[in-house]
Design a protein around this motif. Structure first.
Motif, PDB file in Angstrom:
ATOM      1  N   PRO A 220      -1.075  23.271  17.058  1.00 53.64           N
ATOM      2  CA  PRO A 220      -0.986  22.554  18.337  1.00 53.64           C
ATOM      3  C   PRO A 220       0.059  21.626  18.082  1.00 53.64           C
ATOM      4  N   GLY A 221       0.853  21.296  18.982  1.00 55.09           N
ATOM      5  CA  GLY A 221       1.767  20.233  19.041  1.00 55.09           C
ATOM      6  C   GLY A 221       3.258  20.661  18.368  1.00 55.09           C
ATOM      7  N   ASP A 242       5.970  15.655  15.218  1.00 54.80           N
ATOM      8  CA  ASP A 242       5.564  14.514  16.161  1.00 54.80           C
ATOM      9  C   ASP A 242       4.796  13.569  15.289  1.00 54.80           C
ATOM     10  N   ALA A 243       5.175  13.625  13.898  1.00 50.70           N
ATOM     11  CA  ALA A 243       4.612  12.549  12.804  1.00 50.70           C
ATOM     12  C   ALA A 243       2.982  12.727  12.976  1.00 50.70           C
ATOM     13  N   ARG A 244       2.471  13.985  12.767  1.00 54.46           N
ATOM     14  CA  ARG A 244       1.159  14.166  12.487  1.00 54.46           C
ATOM     15  C   ARG A 244       1.015  15.370  11.366  1.00 54.46           C
ATOM     16  N   ILE A 245      -0.131  15.052  10.627  1.00 53.39           N
ATOM     17  CA  ILE A 245      -0.572  15.931   9.350  1.00 53.39           C
ATOM     18  C   ILE A 245      -1.560  17.034   9.955  1.00 53.39           C
ATOM     19  N   ARG A 255      -8.529  32.137  11.696  1.00 53.62           N
ATOM     20  CA  ARG A 255      -7.794  30.890  11.063  1.00 53.62           C
ATOM     21  C   ARG A 255      -8.086  29.966  11.838  1.00 53.62           C
ATOM     22  N   MET A 256      -8.269  28.542  11.132  1.00 52.89           N
ATOM     23  CA  MET A 256      -8.486  27.430  12.109  1.00 52.89           C
ATOM     24  C   MET A 256      -7.726  26.325  11.582  1.00 52.89           C
ATOM     25  N   VAL A 257      -7.328  25.373  12.305  1.00 50.13           N
ATOM     26  CA  VAL A 257      -6.844  23.992  11.779  1.00 50.13           C
ATOM     27  C   VAL A 257      -7.975  23.078  11.613  1.00 50.13           C
ATOM     28  N   ALA A 258      -8.061  22.825  10.430  1.00 51.16           N
ATOM     29  CA  ALA A 258      -9.229  22.073   9.908  1.00 51.16           C
ATOM     30  C   ALA A 258      -9.155  20.676  10.295  1.00 51.16           C
ATOM     31  N   SER A 259      -8.081  20.119  10.440  1.00 51.25           N
ATOM     32  CA  SER A 259      -8.096  18.740  10.580  1.00 51.25           C
ATOM     33  C   SER A 259      -6.558  18.358  10.993  1.00 51.25           C
ATOM     34  N   GLN A 260      -6.518  17.031  11.806  1.00 47.74           N
ATOM     35  CA  GLN A 260      -5.290  16.541  11.993  1.00 47.74           C
ATOM     36  C   GLN A 260      -5.241  14.812  11.968  1.00 47.74           C
ATOM     37  N   ASN A 298      12.819   6.672   0.871  1.00 48.30           N
ATOM     38  CA  ASN A 298      12.840   5.145   0.190  1.00 48.30           C
ATOM     39  C   ASN A 298      11.228   4.890   0.202  1.00 48.30           C
ATOM     40  N   GLU A 299      10.328   5.428   0.744  1.00 49.04           N
ATOM     41  CA  GLU A 299       9.030   5.175   0.548  1.00 49.04           C
ATOM     42  C   GLU A 299       8.073   6.318   0.436  1.00 49.04           C
ATOM     43  N   ILE A 300       6.900   6.552  -0.280  1.00 54.92           N
ATOM     44  CA  ILE A 300       6.102   7.396  -0.541  1.00 54.92           C
ATOM     45  C   ILE A 300       4.924   6.967  -0.065  1.00 54.92           C
ATOM     46  N   TRP A 301       4.225   7.522   1.073  1.00 56.79           N
ATOM     47  CA  TRP A 301       3.032   7.135   1.486  1.00 56.79           C
ATOM     48  C   TRP A 301       1.762   8.068   1.119  1.00 56.79           C
ATOM     49  N   ALA A 302       0.799   7.441   0.603  1.00 53.99           N
ATOM     50  CA  ALA A 302      -0.228   8.122  -0.242  1.00 53.99           C
ATOM     51  C   ALA A 302      -1.377   8.045   0.666  1.00 53.99           C
ATOM     52  N   PHE A 303      -2.267   9.105   0.977  1.00 54.12           N
ATOM     53  CA  PHE A 303      -3.341   9.509   1.965  1.00 54.12           C
ATOM     54  C   PHE A 303      -4.398  10.131   1.317  1.00 54.12           C
ATOM     55  N   ASP A 304      -5.540   9.381   1.242  1.00 56.61           N
ATOM     56  CA  ASP A 304      -6.942   9.975   1.044  1.00 56.61           C
ATOM     57  C   ASP A 304      -7.476  10.989   1.992  1.00 56.61           C
ATOM     58  N   THR A 305      -7.382  12.356   1.443  1.00 55.23           N
ATOM     59  CA  THR A 305      -7.462  13.479   2.332  1.00 55.23           C
ATOM     60  C   THR A 305      -8.872  13.555   2.611  1.00 55.23           C
ATOM     61  N   SER A 306      -9.897  12.644   2.296  1.00 55.04           N
ATOM     62  CA  SER A 306     -11.230  12.573   2.615  1.00 55.04           C
ATOM     63  C   SER A 306     -11.698  11.870   4.188  1.00 55.04           C
TER      64      SER A 306
END
Length: 371
Positions: A220-221, A242-245, A255-260, A298-306
């Motif tokens: 979706p998106g 559109d800048a989403r994960i 099949r399913m999209v588990a999270s966004q 020039n930047e790497i963003w780190a995300f906690d996947t939980s």
């Protein structure tokens, strides 16, 4: 912006008009080492295509001692794949029979990872798909998850634009199958042996022997800009235009999209995306300079996947053309072919550890062995 240009831009092959001329050597040049250096406990590889010259190098770097500890001399546009046990390095490269002219040769060689000694030399893989100047984030050559099959992208025959995928037995190098390659980017192998790739806002699951599409998953998106696969399960992590994960569970039925989650950006997306081995962190390359292209970050963003909270930002003075994560998740690596630099960062403090300058001519791609 969709990344189909990785496959369909002016591919670097000698027979194509309009592309830069290629000069490649009939024999690879071994990297001289006067005294063998200890390789350390977790050596990694950096592909240096040497500005598309006739010879190039795959450097071996020990991130603990912070130095180059070896290298494999290669020819034009090298790509590598590493066996799941880390014991063998598969190298594909190309050359012309008479150095700057003559019949083109595309070959596969296999090296012992511990000694960098040649095990198998110049196995013919005629028609190998070549990148233009710098390796793609996902190579055109890769192994199945169990290491038994070697997948090699090739040009179409007779129509070079109708790309093919050839599958070889990774031990005997016999051809197991060949099919028309899916018209999408970043083809990667799943745990069950199937392949997965994306085009626009659709993910395709592909049979690894026939090339037939088994399943399609609409995301979706917006279109998919970058994607990476978890190491221990068939979960696909995608960055959307559109800048989403979006995270897709490819093992579920249906099949399913588990999270966004939204990145909270209006611009600045790049193709840089890497997931830690334990799937606890996702690292996304961001360009805050406003260049508006899918180039260096020039930047790497780190995300906690939980919980998808942003837990830190790496600031890169040189910018990142490609990134990778250490097997234990404690270090982040970035490489910049324009600055000839390789950087190591601490993933706990988000601070730089060291920058190795003058690493070859155009270090452009990092490969971390599975073990």
């Amino acid at each position: 912006m969709m990344k189909t240009w990785f496959v369909f831009l002016c591919l670097n092959v000698w027979s194509l008009s309009g592309c830069a001329s290629v000069q490649t050597a009939p024999e690879p040049i071994r990297v001289p080492t006067a005294t063998p250096l200890p390789r350390g406990n977790r050596p990694i590889y950096v592909i240096d295509p040497n500005n598309g010259a006739m010879t190039s190098t795959i450097w071996t770097v020990d991130p603990d001692s912070q130095r180059v500890v070896g290298g494999i001399g290669t020819r034009h546009t090298p790509e590598i794949a590493i066996s799941p046990d880390g014991a063998r390095v598969y190298v594909a490269d190309s050359y012309l029979a008479k150095v700057i002219r003559g019949e083109p040769h595309d070959v596969l060689s296999v090296y012992d990872a511990a000694t960098e000694q040649l095990l198998h030399d110049d196995i013919d893989i005629r028609g190998r798909l070549l990148y233009k100047l710098y390796p793609n984030p996902q190579p055109f050559m890769f192994l199945s998850r169990d290491g038994k099959r070697l997948f090699i992208g090739k040009y179409g025959d007779p129509d070079i634009h109708t790309l093919r995928m050839t599958i070889l037995d990774a031990e005997t190098f016999k051809t197991l199958a060949e099919f028309r390659s899916p018209s999408c980017f970043d083809i990667v192998p799943l745990l069950n042996g199937r392949l997965v790739c994306a085009h626009n806002a659709t993910v395709f699951v592909v049979d690894p022997i026939t090339g037939a599409t088994i399943d399609e998953i609409a995301v979706p998106g917006s279109n998919i800009v970058a994607m990476t696969l978890a190491s221990t399960r068939d979960w696909l992590y995608c960055v959307l235009g559109d800048a989403r994960i979006a995270v897709i569970d490819l093992a579920s039925s249906p099949r399913m999209v588990a999270s966004q989650v939204s990145l909270g950006l209006r611009s600045g997306l790049t193709h840089l995306l890497v997931l830690s081995q334990n799937q606890e962190r996702l690292y996304v390359g961001i360009d805050t300079t406003g260049s508006g292209s899918l180039g260096t970050a020039n930047e790497i963003w780190a995300f906690d996947t939980s919980n998808w909270s942003r837990v830190g930002i790496f600031k890169l003075d040189d910018g990142a053309f490609h990134i990778a994560i250490s097997h234990d998740g404690t270090q982040l690596y970035s490489v910049n072919p324009f600055q000839k630099s390789f950087s190591i960062f601490d993933t706990r403090t988000f601070q730089g550890i060291v920058v190795l300058h003058d690493l070859g001519e155009t270090p452009a791609h990092i490969v971390v062995p599975p073990r």
